[in-house]
Design a protein around this motif. Structure first.
Motif, PDB file in Angstrom:
ATOM      1  N   SER A   6       0.851  -1.201   0.001  1.00 50.74           N
ATOM      2  CA  SER A   6       0.367  -0.248   0.266  1.00 50.74           C
ATOM      3  C   SER A   6       1.224   1.258  -0.137  1.00 50.74           C
ATOM      4  CB  SER A   6      -0.828   0.484   1.669  1.00 50.74           C
ATOM      5  OG  SER A   6      -2.080   1.208   1.589  1.00 50.74           O
ATOM      6  N   ASN A   7       0.540   2.184  -1.019  1.00 48.55           N
ATOM      7  CA  ASN A   7       0.816   3.350  -1.103  1.00 48.55           C
ATOM      8  C   ASN A   7       0.900   4.154   0.657  1.00 48.55           C
ATOM      9  OD1 ASN A   7       1.851   4.543  -3.326  1.00 48.55           O
ATOM     10  ND2 ASN A   7       0.181   3.386  -4.244  1.00 48.55           N
ATOM     11  N   LYS A   8      -0.280   3.747   1.412  1.00 53.54           N
ATOM     12  CA  LYS A   8      -0.992   4.235   2.191  1.00 53.54           C
ATOM     13  C   LYS A   8       0.315   4.331   3.806  1.00 53.54           C
ATOM     14  CE  LYS A   8      -5.751   4.350   0.480  1.00 53.54           C
ATOM     15  NZ  LYS A   8      -5.458   2.837  -0.115  1.00 53.54           N
ATOM     16  N   TRP A   9       0.894   3.112   3.028  1.00 56.24           N
ATOM     17  CA  TRP A   9       1.671   2.644   4.816  1.00 56.24           C
ATOM     18  C   TRP A   9       2.916   3.803   4.575  1.00 56.24           C
ATOM     19  CZ3 TRP A   9       1.570  -3.317   3.611  1.00 56.24           C
ATOM     20  CH2 TRP A   9       0.135  -3.781   3.637  1.00 56.24           C
ATOM     21  N   GLY A  10       3.226   3.861   4.018  1.00 59.27           N
ATOM     22  CA  GLY A  10       4.436   4.963   3.230  1.00 59.27           C
ATOM     23  C   GLY A  10       3.997   6.174   3.430  1.00 59.27           C
ATOM     24  N   ASP A  11       3.000   6.359   3.571  1.00 57.39           N
ATOM     25  CA  ASP A  11       2.691   8.355   2.774  1.00 57.39           C
ATOM     26  C   ASP A  11       2.062   8.316   4.843  1.00 57.39           C
ATOM     27  OD1 ASP A  11       2.251   8.251   0.351  1.00 57.39           O
ATOM     28  OD2 ASP A  11       0.096   7.971   0.183  1.00 57.39           O
ATOM     29  N   ALA A  12       1.442   7.344   5.566  1.00 55.97           N
ATOM     30  CA  ALA A  12       1.030   7.557   6.680  1.00 55.97           C
ATOM     31  C   ALA A  12       2.448   7.696   7.388  1.00 55.97           C
ATOM     32  CB  ALA A  12       0.422   5.801   7.395  1.00 55.97           C
ATOM     33  N   LEU A  13       3.795   6.491   7.883  1.00 51.73           N
ATOM     34  CA  LEU A  13       4.352   6.519   8.226  1.00 51.73           C
ATOM     35  C   LEU A  13       5.198   7.680   7.844  1.00 51.73           C
ATOM     36  CD1 LEU A  13       5.959   2.926   7.602  1.00 51.73           C
ATOM     37  CD2 LEU A  13       4.904   3.840   9.587  1.00 51.73           C
ATOM     38  N   CYS A  14       5.757   8.882   6.542  1.00 56.22           N
ATOM     39  CA  CYS A  14       5.835   9.562   6.826  1.00 56.22           C
ATOM     40  C   CYS A  14       5.615  10.945   7.156  1.00 56.22           C
ATOM     41  CB  CYS A  14       6.312   9.950   4.964  1.00 56.22           C
ATOM     42  SG  CYS A  14       7.257  11.476   4.485  1.00 56.22           S
ATOM     43  N   MET A  15       4.087  10.842   7.036  1.00 54.63           N
ATOM     44  CA  MET A  15       3.405  12.259   7.736  1.00 54.63           C
ATOM     45  C   MET A  15       2.946  11.727   9.156  1.00 54.63           C
ATOM     46  SD  MET A  15       3.480  13.774   4.855  1.00 54.63           S
ATOM     47  CE  MET A  15       2.370  14.859   5.236  1.00 54.63           C
TER      48      MET A  15
END
Length: 371
Positions: free
Chosen positions: A290-299
């Motif tokens: 998921s793109n969302k995992w990388g996005d969430a961990l970054c944000m």
């Protein structure tokens, strides 16, 4: 790479802007002046999706091999065969020798066959392993997987979001993780400051494709279980099922519509959690990247994910992660009740992963761009 070069992206999507992975690739190539022009060889599934809303139109030329067909049903499956045939003949008669970025086996395999006659390099972006996407009969699935392995071995670079979907290893593989773009994160911080966001004891983000096998029943259940002071949902993306339609109509849901990658990232900044559910009845969903995992961990946003997703097990090391079975909505509610009872805790920003741009720099160091 030189700014005078052209890269062809063969991808069965209506526009590069519609696929986060391709949008970040195109933005990197254009903004860093790696190429003068991107030529998108497209499958325009819906006319309303054909415009490049987030990329400069002057830098992108589009050639549609198929118009129409949508995303589901018997016609769409048949059109994948037509797509492969048309990609083969397009590549057989293409005018230049520059590399091809091919999204999916359905693009890379016919391009590879054509390259045997025309001699050009192929970057095989295996974002969703084709043999796991559809419920093929066992014999057909086995044949496709043999062809996938052959294609992976023969191309210049086999780009994958992770290694868990493969029972083979090859020397030309490159793991391109679904981490956010540095440029998009900076845009997101500005966008976040420019609007008013909902407030509640707990904010849950739901974004991306709002389809029936992406946890929309769970999102609807959460929204109906709490009042607006307790839980608010921020929802963004394409509404594509009845549960999603009901969800965006509720008074404790803020629906942003279909938004840019930067605005999607901005919405993480006010959220405590992002919902990333994948129906395990579809094989590839258990191996989601998921793109969302990388996005969430970054944000700095916590993650809710269903426990059947094998590739999500690493998220257990982040102590705020909620991981419950896909169909066990009562366990999901208990987990949210526990968060509400003990107070929300913002996620820890993980800075260990390379940005998308850094990964692409490493990837294109392996590629020679010829006219």
């Amino acid at each position: 790479m030189s700014s005078n070069n052209i890269l062809e992206i063969i991808a069965p999507v209506s526009a590069l802007s519609n696929r986060t992975r391709l949008y970040k690739l195109a933005s990197y190539l254009i903004n860093d002046k790696k190429v003068a022009c991107i030529h998108h060889v497209a499958w325009v599934r819906a006319k309303s999706e054909a415009n490049e809303t987030e990329l400069p139109a002057d830098n992108i030329k589009t050639t549609a091999l198929i118009n129409g067909g949508g995303y589901g049903g018997k016609l769409t499956k048949f059109l994948y065969l037509i797509w492969m045939i048309r990609v083969f003949f397009y590549c057989l008669f293409r005018r230049h020798q520059s590399p091809v970025w091919a999204l999916g086996f359905e693009s890379a395999f016919p391009a590879l066959l054509a390259s045997k006659f025309r001699k050009f390099d192929i970057i095989f972006d295996d974002a969703d392993r084709f043999s796991l996407v559809f419920p093929f009969p066992a014999f057909i699935k086995k044949v496709i997987q043999k062809l996938e392995k052959y294609t992976s071995e023969q191309v210049l670079v086999h780009v994958v979001p992770g290694t868990e979907r493969y029972n083979f290893a090859i020397n030309n593989s490159f793991v391109l993780k679904n981490t956010p773009s540095r440029a998009e994160v900076e845009k997101a911080k500005v966008l976040y400051q420019q609007r008013t966001w909902p407030t509640a004891k707990l904010i849950i983000n739901v974004n991306g494709w709002l389809g029936k096998d992406r946890g929309m029943d769970a999102a609807l259940y959460i929204a109906k279980s709490y009042n607006a002071e307790q839980v608010q949902l921020i929802v963004a993306g394409k509404v594509d099922c009845e549960a999603a339609k009901q969800l965006v109509a509720l008074n404790n849901v803020t629906y942003l519509g279909k938004v840019s990658n930067a605005m999607a990232l901005a919405s993480y900044l006010c959220a405590d959690y992002v919902l990333t559910y994948y129906d395990p009845n579809t094989e590839i969903n258990k191996l989601a990247q998921s793109n969302k995992w990388g996005d969430a961990l970054c944000m700095g946003t916590n993650i809710i994910v269903n426990s059947e997703v094998v590739t999500a097990q690493f998220l257990k090391k982040y102590h705020n992660t909620i991981m419950t079975p896909y169909h066990d909505l009562s366990s999901l509610r208990q987990a949210i009740d526990n968060v509400l009872a003990h107070g929300r805790d913002k996620g820890r920003i993980d800075t260990s992963s390379l940005t998308y741009e850094q990964q692409l720099e490493d990837l294109f160091a392996k590629v020679t761009m010829n006219e």
